[in-house]
Scaffold this active site. Structure first.
Site, mmCIF file in Angstrom:
data_model
loop_
_atom_site.group_PDB
_atom_site.id
_atom_site.type_symbol
_atom_site.label_atom_id
_atom_site.label_comp_id
_atom_site.label_asym_id
_atom_site.label_seq_id
_atom_site.Cartn_x
_atom_site.Cartn_y
_atom_site.Cartn_z
ATOM 1 C CE1 TYR A 118 -3.736 2.544 0.945
ATOM 2 C CE2 TYR A 118 -1.924 3.584 2.126
ATOM 3 C CZ TYR A 118 -3.195 3.647 1.586
ATOM 4 O OH TYR A 118 -3.920 4.807 1.679
ATOM 5 C CD GLU A 206 -6.133 4.625 -0.980
ATOM 6 O OE1 GLU A 206 -6.107 4.636 0.263
ATOM 7 O OE2 GLU A 206 -7.184 4.470 -1.637
#
Length: 398
Positions: A118, A206
């Site tokens: 991530y 993101e």
């Protein structure tokens, strides 16, 4: 402002961020055709909506079927997947039960995934710095990781005076357990992301998941990019990427009148002047046992027309069971607010309880205008009194 995944990847690619080859398609036939341009033998077909959790979601007309992200092993299978998505409503955790209609899909090449990570860039308001968030738990919601495994979240704040340096990226790479070639490719990836974030005036970027391939490459498998609306005047090319079909119609209408409006899921519509006062108003509604249906700041220099438009926007929400107008008149005069509220209430035929609290410039005139309107407006002396009265009136009306 949010954009679609395929738009985000096209932008990030121009900054040197590694992404897979892919094409957007508006019809199943077009999806099959663009798949023929990709190497195969595996393809990924992704529904393009402004919401996360697409893969774990379901389509409203097939609740037990596959989600909005599907693998295909031939252009024919790509077409079948696209046909099951385009024109159908996808329901995810972020869309709510109503879901969002899919108008296009993104057909992307498959990838040899060794690890999923991530990575995101955002502005940390506490430190006033662009901050990089990374985790070994790629593919999961970062909120879930923060709650259950906070030790797996890595952070790096970038000093705005000195900017990003290689050691920021390398420190994160080592924290993620990357090694050898992976460290170098990750560092290059992070440096490119930072440049895109700052130069495009982003609010957040993101990448979830960020994948490490079998050959050690680091690639953005997904991409979410949101921009600071206040900086869009500097990026007219980015403003053109806006997809109004993905936005709340009430928020779009509010933007036309320069109103700061955000739809929420409560029952009490709020019209306030000033962001701080608006948040205090929402808090006190919760304190008295209900929930706000919106955030709406009419600003300090609103006209009668803007106030009237704001009132109509609030009433256009079917969830609104009562309205609380809370105005502290400084630059914004109470009589202007009263005129706008009265005009709008008459035009839309007010059918829910309306409580108004006015204080400040021309407050006596404002109260007189409402008193003489002949409308069932409930006057309040202070904020607590207003919140108590609107919650009580809604309960009695129900």
């Amino acid at each position: 402002m949010n954009i679609h995944e395929y738009q985000a990847k096209e932008l990030l690619k121009t900054y040197g961020v590694a992404v897979l080859d892919g094409f957007v398609a508006w019809t199943p036939e077009e999806a099959e055709a663009v798949a023929g341009k990709l190497p195969g033998p595996v393809y990924v077909v992704k529904s393009q909506i402004h919401a996360g959790g697409r893969g774990a979601g379901h389509f409203a007309d097939d609740p037990k079927g596959k989600g909005g992200v599907r693998l295909a092993k031939s252009p024919a299978e790509v077409r079948a997947a696209a046909d099951a998505m385009i024109g159908h409503t996808l329901v995810t955790k972020q869309t709510g039960e109503h879901g969002k209609r899919v108008h296009r899909v993104y057909v992307e090449a498959g990838c040899d995934i060794k690890r999923e990570l991530y990575l995101s860039f955002l502005v940390d308001r506490d430190s006033s710095r662009v901050t990089i968030i990374a985790s070994t738990e790629g593919g999961m919601e970062i909120e879930h990781v923060a709650e259950h495994n906070p030790e797996k979240i890595l952070r790096a704040g970038i000093d705005p005076a000195s900017g990003i340096s290689g050691f920021h990226a390398r420190k994160l790479a080592f924290g993620l357990g990357l090694e050898g070639k992976q460290v170098g490719t990750f560092t290059k990836f992070v440096m490119a992301m930072y440049r895109a974030f700052t130069e495009l005036d982003c609010a957040i970027i993101e990448i979830n998941p960020l994948v490490v391939t079998g050959t050690g490459d680091v690639i953005a498998l997904d991409a979410k990019v949101s921009f600071d609306d206040n900086a869009l005047y500097r990026h007219p090319d980015i403003a053109k990427l806006r997809d109004e079909a993905e936005e709340d119609p009430k928020e779009l209408e509010a933007a036309k009148f320069e109103l700061n409006y955000v739809a929420l899921d409560g029952a009490i519509g709020c019209m306030v002047n000033g962001a701080g006062l608006a948040m205090a108003t929402m808090d006190i509604i919760k304190l008295y046992g209900s929930s706000p249906a919106n955030f709406l700041d009419v600003g300090g220099g609103a006209t009668k027309e803007r106030v009237s438009a704001a009132f109509k926007i609030i009433l256009s929400d079917p969830n609104v069971e009562g309205i609380l107008v809370n105005i502290f008149g400084g630059i914004m005069r109470c009589d202007v607010i009263a005129e706008g509220v009265v005009a709008a209430a008459r035009e839309v035929q007010l059918s829910v309880p309306l409580v108004v609290r006015l204080e400040g410039t021309n407050v006596a005139l404002g109260k007189e205008i409402m008193a003489k309107s002949g409308l069932p407006i409930i006057s309040a002396d202070n904020l607590a009194d207003a919140a108590e009265k609107v919650v009580k009136a809604v309960k009695e009306a129900a």
